[in-house]
Design a protein around this motif. Sequence first.
Motif, PDB file in Angstrom:
ATOM      1  N   PRO A 125       0.797  -1.235   0.000  1.00 35.47           N
ATOM      2  CA  PRO A 125       0.000   0.000   0.000  1.00 35.47           C
ATOM      3  C   PRO A 125       0.822   1.275   0.000  1.00 35.47           C
ATOM      4  O   PRO A 125       0.371   2.299  -0.515  1.00 35.47           O
ATOM      5  N   VAL A 126       2.025   1.230   0.566  1.00 43.73           N
ATOM      6  CA  VAL A 126       2.868   2.432   0.608  1.00 43.73           C
ATOM      7  C   VAL A 126       3.391   2.759  -0.783  1.00 43.73           C
ATOM      8  O   VAL A 126       3.228   3.871  -1.292  1.00 43.73           O
TER       9      VAL A 126
ATOM     10  N   GLU B 258       0.638   3.904   8.977  1.00 39.44           N
ATOM     11  CA  GLU B 258       1.915   3.866   8.253  1.00 39.44           C
ATOM     12  C   GLU B 258       1.929   2.736   7.232  1.00 39.44           C
ATOM     13  O   GLU B 258       2.377   2.914   6.097  1.00 39.44           O
ATOM     14  N   ARG B 259       1.445   1.556   7.627  1.00 35.53           N
ATOM     15  CA  ARG B 259       1.422   0.412   6.717  1.00 35.53           C
ATOM     16  C   ARG B 259       0.538   0.668   5.498  1.00 35.53           C
ATOM     17  O   ARG B 259       0.794   0.138   4.418  1.00 35.53           O
ATOM     18  N   LEU B 260      -0.492   1.470   5.688  1.00 35.40           N
ATOM     19  CA  LEU B 260      -1.415   1.740   4.593  1.00 35.40           C
ATOM     20  C   LEU B 260      -0.991   2.913   3.722  1.00 35.40           C
ATOM     21  O   LEU B 260      -1.681   3.260   2.764  1.00 35.40           O
TER      22      LEU B 260
ATOM     23  N   ASP C  87      -8.786   3.559  -2.245  1.00 33.59           N
ATOM     24  CA  ASP C  87      -9.640   3.581  -1.055  1.00 33.59           C
ATOM     25  C   ASP C  87     -10.158   2.176  -0.729  1.00 33.59           C
ATOM     26  O   ASP C  87     -10.185   1.761   0.440  1.00 33.59           O
ATOM     27  N   GLN C  88     -10.580   1.442  -1.762  1.00 33.95           N
ATOM     28  CA  GLN C  88     -11.113   0.100  -1.550  1.00 33.95           C
ATOM     29  C   GLN C  88     -10.065  -0.822  -0.932  1.00 33.95           C
ATOM     30  O   GLN C  88     -10.332  -1.538   0.042  1.00 33.95           O
ATOM     31  N   ALA C  89      -8.855  -0.797  -1.492  1.00 34.57           N
ATOM     32  CA  ALA C  89      -7.791  -1.661  -0.987  1.00 34.57           C
ATOM     33  C   ALA C  89      -7.393  -1.265   0.429  1.00 34.57           C
ATOM     34  O   ALA C  89      -7.207  -2.124   1.304  1.00 34.57           O
TER      35      ALA C  89
ATOM     36  N   SER D 134      -0.798  -0.777  16.581  1.00 36.69           N
ATOM     37  CA  SER D 134      -1.363   0.510  16.976  1.00 36.69           C
ATOM     38  C   SER D 134      -1.966   1.209  15.760  1.00 36.69           C
ATOM     39  O   SER D 134      -1.653   0.883  14.608  1.00 36.69           O
ATOM     40  N   ILE D 135      -2.831   2.194  16.041  1.00 33.94           N
ATOM     41  CA  ILE D 135      -3.461   2.953  14.961  1.00 33.94           C
ATOM     42  C   ILE D 135      -2.399   3.645  14.108  1.00 33.94           C
ATOM     43  O   ILE D 135      -2.491   3.663  12.871  1.00 33.94           O
TER      44      ILE D 135
END
Length: 350
Positions: free
Chosen positions: A264-265, A323-325, A300-302, A317-318
């Motif tokens: 995703p990044v 960060e992962r997304l 957005d979907q992914a 954590s949030i």
Amino acid sequence: MTRSASSANVAQPVDDSASSRPVSLHAIVTTVNVLAEQGIAAAEVLAGSGIPPERLLEPARLINHHQELTVFDTARRLSQDDALGLRLGHAMHTSNYGILGYTMLVSPTLRVALETAIRFPLLLASYFTLRLEVRDKEAWLIADDYRYRADLLSFNAEMCLSSMWTIARDCMGVRWSPKAVHMRFPQPAHAGLYPAIFGQGGRFAMTENALLFPAKWLDRPQPLADAVSFHMALEQCQRQQEQWASSHGSALVARVLRLIQSDPVRFARLDELTATLHMSERTLRRKLAALGTSFQALLDQARHQQALHLLQETSLSISMIAERLGFAESASFRHAFARWTGKRPSDLRR
């Protein structure tokens, strides 16, 4: 569709559209489990496939044949086992095929079970076209029309026939052996393993890949047959195949989603995505628009799907999830999540 022995080890031209067909994770999970017995980690087996190890915990997710073949090739190399296709197929029981496997198990006869598998090729996920014939009191289950990687032809033929015989045994409730196992490729060094897998030695350089067994077995009642369950399950198979076929119809959308989900990044950047797809940004935008969607909508979907999984299935954590997304700040992720769901990320953890 029968071919001469002279072409016995030659695959048909590779069909790129076939390689993008959707497939479940069942065979990948089996492959990872088999190699784990040799001390080979899942991350090594999945390297280069775009399938992160954590995705194995999401059995409802789909991949495609190209990704699956990449894993098979890597697994064969890491295991240094030329008989891996045989072993994997032998380990693939009806339970590995989800609703299709259950439908076959409760079918009235073996004939109906095999015809059901042939009827739903996307759910069976075979690399061959299967057909069932009766010739002089012998049933022939034939695997033909291979259009994938030529270097994995014998691997896939062995996996196909060994898995189909494992399924047939599950359905019949007995460990009977076929009368013969025919393979189109030359005799391999591991031919001595065939009796342990099939209960019968193999015959090689034949005109067809096929399992031969008494035709009278086809109409033998199955021990778990249930008419009501069979018809209900058959309807579910039909719906699932239609859903999978629909997703394959938008191959570009599926590929964009897979890329974004794999990283995703990186693929939150349109230039990275188009470079991987080998097309210009303008071309991608035009093609997605013709399919009724856009890069931002797919991003957005992914992200939404990944966020739900990470919030519900991990203790990250949030801020780490953001960060992962690919979000620069946690606040941006919270705003996006509220837009997608009308809730805060923390609401899913209460």
